[in-house]
Design a protein around this motif. Structure first.
Motif, PDB file in Angstrom:
ATOM      1  N   VAL A  89       0.913  -1.222  -0.114  1.00 65.59           N
ATOM      2  CA  VAL A  89       0.202  -0.008   0.073  1.00 65.59           C
ATOM      3  C   VAL A  89       0.686   1.229  -0.103  1.00 65.59           C
ATOM      4  N   MET A  90       1.878   1.292   0.531  1.00 67.04           N
ATOM      5  CA  MET A  90       2.775   2.433   0.509  1.00 67.04           C
ATOM      6  C   MET A  90       3.794   2.708  -0.705  1.00 67.04           C
ATOM      7  N   THR A  91       4.109   1.470  -1.428  1.00 64.71           N
ATOM      8  CA  THR A  91       4.674   1.871  -2.542  1.00 64.71           C
ATOM      9  C   THR A  91       4.125   1.706  -4.213  1.00 64.71           C
ATOM     10  N   LEU A  92       2.751   1.321  -3.960  1.00 64.61           N
ATOM     11  CA  LEU A  92       2.228   0.976  -5.161  1.00 64.61           C
ATOM     12  C   LEU A  92       1.968   2.414  -5.900  1.00 64.61           C
ATOM     13  N   PRO A  93       1.544   3.753  -5.258  1.00 67.13           N
ATOM     14  CA  PRO A  93       1.359   4.897  -5.885  1.00 67.13           C
ATOM     15  C   PRO A  93       2.450   5.518  -6.708  1.00 67.13           C
ATOM     16  N   ILE A  94       3.811   4.882  -6.511  1.00 66.46           N
ATOM     17  CA  ILE A  94       4.860   5.211  -7.065  1.00 66.46           C
ATOM     18  C   ILE A  94       5.343   4.256  -8.190  1.00 66.46           C
ATOM     19  N   THR A  95       5.350   2.879  -7.745  1.00 65.38           N
ATOM     20  CA  THR A  95       5.673   2.154  -8.494  1.00 65.38           C
ATOM     21  C   THR A  95       4.928   1.688  -9.500  1.00 65.38           C
ATOM     22  N   LEU A  96       3.548   1.669  -9.535  1.00 67.05           N
ATOM     23  CA  LEU A  96       2.696   1.355 -10.600  1.00 67.05           C
ATOM     24  C   LEU A  96       3.042   2.345 -11.886  1.00 67.05           C
ATOM     25  N   PRO A  97       2.714   3.443 -11.617  1.00 67.14           N
ATOM     26  CA  PRO A  97       3.200   4.426 -12.783  1.00 67.14           C
ATOM     27  C   PRO A  97       4.254   4.109 -13.641  1.00 67.14           C
ATOM     28  N   LEU A  98       5.577   3.777 -12.988  1.00 65.42           N
ATOM     29  CA  LEU A  98       6.791   3.297 -13.652  1.00 65.42           C
ATOM     30  C   LEU A  98       6.523   2.061 -14.357  1.00 65.42           C
ATOM     31  N   ILE A  99       5.556   1.305 -13.905  1.00 66.15           N
ATOM     32  CA  ILE A  99       5.620  -0.248 -14.604  1.00 66.15           C
ATOM     33  C   ILE A  99       4.736  -0.020 -15.701  1.00 66.15           C
ATOM     34  N   VAL A 100       3.578   0.886 -15.685  1.00 64.62           N
ATOM     35  CA  VAL A 100       2.808   1.028 -16.804  1.00 64.62           C
ATOM     36  C   VAL A 100       3.441   1.922 -18.068  1.00 64.62           C
ATOM     37  N   ALA A 101       4.280   2.930 -17.401  1.00 63.23           N
ATOM     38  CA  ALA A 101       5.043   3.667 -18.344  1.00 63.23           C
ATOM     39  C   ALA A 101       6.144   2.814 -19.153  1.00 63.23           C
ATOM     40  N   ASN A 102       6.760   1.781 -18.651  1.00 65.45           N
ATOM     41  CA  ASN A 102       7.756   0.826 -19.165  1.00 65.45           C
ATOM     42  C   ASN A 102       6.965  -0.508 -19.932  1.00 65.45           C
ATOM     43  N   GLY A 103       5.550  -0.248 -20.140  1.00 61.16           N
ATOM     44  CA  GLY A 103       4.922  -1.188 -20.956  1.00 61.16           C
ATOM     45  C   GLY A 103       4.786  -2.680 -20.228  1.00 61.16           C
ATOM     46  N   ILE A 104       4.947  -2.608 -18.919  1.00 60.21           N
ATOM     47  CA  ILE A 104       4.684  -3.897 -18.086  1.00 60.21           C
ATOM     48  C   ILE A 104       3.414  -4.223 -18.001  1.00 60.21           C
ATOM     49  N   ASP A 105       2.588  -5.257 -17.916  1.00 55.11           N
ATOM     50  CA  ASP A 105       1.457  -5.559 -17.640  1.00 55.11           C
ATOM     51  C   ASP A 105       1.122  -5.520 -16.170  1.00 55.11           C
ATOM     52  N   PRO A 106       0.098  -4.632 -15.684  1.00 57.00           N
ATOM     53  CA  PRO A 106      -0.099  -4.553 -14.182  1.00 57.00           C
ATOM     54  C   PRO A 106      -0.541  -5.800 -13.773  1.00 57.00           C
ATOM     55  N   LEU A 107      -1.193  -6.638 -14.490  1.00 54.91           N
ATOM     56  CA  LEU A 107      -1.669  -7.993 -13.975  1.00 54.91           C
ATOM     57  C   LEU A 107      -0.316  -8.644 -13.723  1.00 54.91           C
ATOM     58  N   TRP A 108       0.506  -8.866 -14.595  1.00 52.39           N
ATOM     59  CA  TRP A 108       1.870  -9.573 -14.236  1.00 52.39           C
ATOM     60  C   TRP A 108       2.524  -9.100 -13.124  1.00 52.39           C
ATOM     61  N   PHE A 109       2.500  -7.674 -13.075  1.00 48.63           N
ATOM     62  CA  PHE A 109       3.309  -7.164 -12.121  1.00 48.63           C
ATOM     63  C   PHE A 109       2.643  -7.304 -10.581  1.00 48.63           C
ATOM     64  N   GLY A 110       1.421  -7.626 -10.690  1.00 48.14           N
ATOM     65  CA  GLY A 110       0.735  -7.774  -9.155  1.00 48.14           C
ATOM     66  C   GLY A 110       1.292  -9.269  -8.841  1.00 48.14           C
ATOM     67  N   ILE A 111       1.433  -9.910  -9.616  1.00 50.78           N
ATOM     68  CA  ILE A 111       2.052 -11.422  -9.096  1.00 50.78           C
ATOM     69  C   ILE A 111       3.445 -11.372  -8.800  1.00 50.78           C
ATOM     70  N   PHE A 112       4.080 -10.559  -9.432  1.00 48.83           N
ATOM     71  CA  PHE A 112       5.754 -10.233  -9.301  1.00 48.83           C
ATOM     72  C   PHE A 112       5.886  -9.653  -7.974  1.00 48.83           C
ATOM     73  N   LEU A 113       5.065  -8.663  -7.542  1.00 50.13           N
ATOM     74  CA  LEU A 113       5.245  -7.855  -6.471  1.00 50.13           C
ATOM     75  C   LEU A 113       4.857  -8.880  -5.125  1.00 50.13           C
ATOM     76  N   ILE A 114       3.839  -9.781  -5.608  1.00 53.45           N
ATOM     77  CA  ILE A 114       3.300 -10.730  -4.457  1.00 53.45           C
ATOM     78  C   ILE A 114       4.781 -11.628  -4.004  1.00 53.45           C
ATOM     79  N   VAL A 115       5.339 -12.054  -5.299  1.00 50.85           N
ATOM     80  CA  VAL A 115       6.461 -12.804  -4.913  1.00 50.85           C
ATOM     81  C   VAL A 115       7.730 -12.084  -3.996  1.00 50.85           C
ATOM     82  N   MET A 116       7.760 -10.858  -4.546  1.00 50.34           N
ATOM     83  CA  MET A 116       8.620 -10.002  -3.422  1.00 50.34           C
ATOM     84  C   MET A 116       8.102  -9.908  -2.182  1.00 50.34           C
ATOM     85  N   VAL A 117       7.109  -9.829  -1.851  1.00 48.31           N
ATOM     86  CA  VAL A 117       6.364  -9.745  -0.633  1.00 48.31           C
ATOM     87  C   VAL A 117       6.454 -11.070   0.107  1.00 48.31           C
TER      88      VAL A 117
END
Length: 435
Positions: free
Chosen positions: A346-374
């Motif tokens: 919840v603290m990082t998503l406001p910053i990291t999500l725009p970066l992900i979208v701007a680099n053409g990375i699928d937010p659906l895929w990034f959600g799973i990748f983020l969960i693995v990091m968590v």
């Protein structure tokens, strides 16, 4: 004041509040209030109106109802004999595999994750029964504890996952598709764990004892022991993927199913109901308060243009998608040393999500990748929640448990690399089911 200085000061405010021992929810609210007042000149009236509007809107979303219901379902299963039956059934089925009953930690955690949605609850419930049973049978303590610590993190990745619901709401990504996207990565990680157990024990470093069943049972009876948990899995996930229920509705179905199973087994009492509600309410309130604080943080970031400024700075570095993911991975690993998974999200998503979208990375895929990091954060000291849960069960120190869990930490890192190289592991199933 330039964008970099504003971003640094906001981060400094947050670190300062957290370091003072302030609760995370309060620390986020205070950081936002100080930032809006100092940098944008908000007065008390405007600040209060903004905060009230955001808190009401963010905490009243219908999708949030799934969170307390899934937590309650996990509490019901946790406080009954269902997990003891799960171990007995699995023990019979895996006893002849290389590694023997150590595989029960992996398979049992994966199955319980599918009816719970919480890493902490998965680790506590499975560990309470399984770790003692493995110890009684003479299994190597280090790999027993390490496999439990690693497998407990599957509660975040295998649906229905509470953190998936949180990510879906914050990132505006379909929760049903997130649930589908987590299945194959969850099975991949579980498979890597079981393969490691088989190779390690087969190599002779931690050979299992010759397993004997105290109460020999047939394969049919072993499957019967598994049926309560399997039926809950089918009830919850089947209602979602068949299209008959939304995640919130499936959570209600799951609670009803858990109560019915408890009633049929003669374990449903008023005391049990009270204990399960008392266990579910505090965790649910904490999560929903964090969600509301995250919405306020996201709005504050927008007012201060921090996501856009950070995106511009990183964009100027001309990082490719893989380089960006590597930077974010290190960032999340560092945060995992200090914060729990939900707070990180919840603290990082406001910053990291725009970066992900701007680099053409699928937010659906990034959600799973983020969960693995968590998930990695769950087994890294000093704040790895799974480590503390296992400490309460085993009596070993957090550092000892972290050392036992380190091979499984590395296996999760390997899984993250595989997901980055082969994104279809995440995307194939949701795209196949929901074209």
């Amino acid at each position: 004041m330039d964008a970099g200085s504003v971003t640094f000061l906001v981060f400094l405010f947050l670190v300062g509040f957290l370091a003072s021992g302030t609760a995370i929810f309060v620390a986020i609210i205070c950081t936002c209030a100080v930032s809006l007042t100092l940098f944008l000149g908000f007065d008390v009236q405007r600040l209060g109106a903004t905060l009230a509007r955001i808190l009401i809107r963010s905490s009243s979303a219908w999708e949030l109802s799934a969170i307390p219901l899934f937590i309650w379902m996990g509490e019901i299963v946790h406080r009954t004999s269902l997990v003891a039956g799960l171990f007995k059934g699995l023990a019979h089925l895996v006893r002849r595999l290389p590694g023997g009953l150590l595989h029960t930690n992996v398979i049992g955690s994966a199955m319980f994750a599918a009816v719970c949605g919480s890493s902490t609850a998965t680790t506590a419930t499975v560990g309470k029964i399984f770790l003692g049973e493995l110890g009684k049978r003479g299994y190597d303590r280090s790999i027993s504890i390490g496999s439990l610590a690693g497998s407990g993190t599957l509660g975040l990745l295998i649906p229905p996952s509470i953190i998936m619901i949180i990510y879906g709401l914050l990132a505006q990504v379909s929760i049903i598709q997130l649930f589908a996207a987590g299945i194959l990565p969850g099975l991949l990680i579980a498979g890597l764990y079981s393969l490691y157990i088989a190779l390690r024990t087969g190599r002779g470093s931690a050979p299992p004892p010759q397993d004997t069943e105290d109460d020999p049972i047939s394969t049919a009876r072993a499957l019967l022991y598994l049926m309560p948990v399997v039926s809950l899995m089918l009830l919850v996930l089947g209602s979602i993927y068949s299209g008959y229920a939304t995640p919130s509705e499936s959570a209600t179905i799951g609670v009803a199913g858990a109560l019915l199973l408890t009633l049929l087994r003669g374990e449903l009492t008023w005391r049990l109901l009270l204990e399960t509600v008392q266990g579910a309410v505090p965790m649910s309130c904490t999560i929903i308060m964090l969600m509301a604080a995250a919405a306020f943080l996201s709005t504050t970031m927008g007012f201060l243009h921090i996501p856009q400024d950070v995106a511009s700075i990183i964009g100027g570095l001309n990082l490719g998608p893989y380089a960006l993911l590597l930077v974010l991975s290190v960032f999340y690993l560092v945060l995992g040393l200090l914060l729990d998974g939900i707070s990180i999200t919840v603290m990082t998503l406001p910053i990291t999500l725009p970066l992900i979208v701007a680099n053409g990375i699928d937010p659906l895929w990034f959600g799973i990748f983020l969960i693995v990091m968590v998930e990695l954060a769950q087994v890294t000291p000093p704040v790895g929640f799974n480590l503390f849960v296992i400490q309460g069960i085993s009596g070993e120190t957090v550092l000892q448990i972290a050392r036992h869990a380190f091979p499984f930490f590395l296996l999760m890192c390997l899984a993250a690399v595989l997901l980055a190289i082969f994104p279809q592991i995440v995307l194939w199933l949701p795209h196949a089911l929901y074209k």
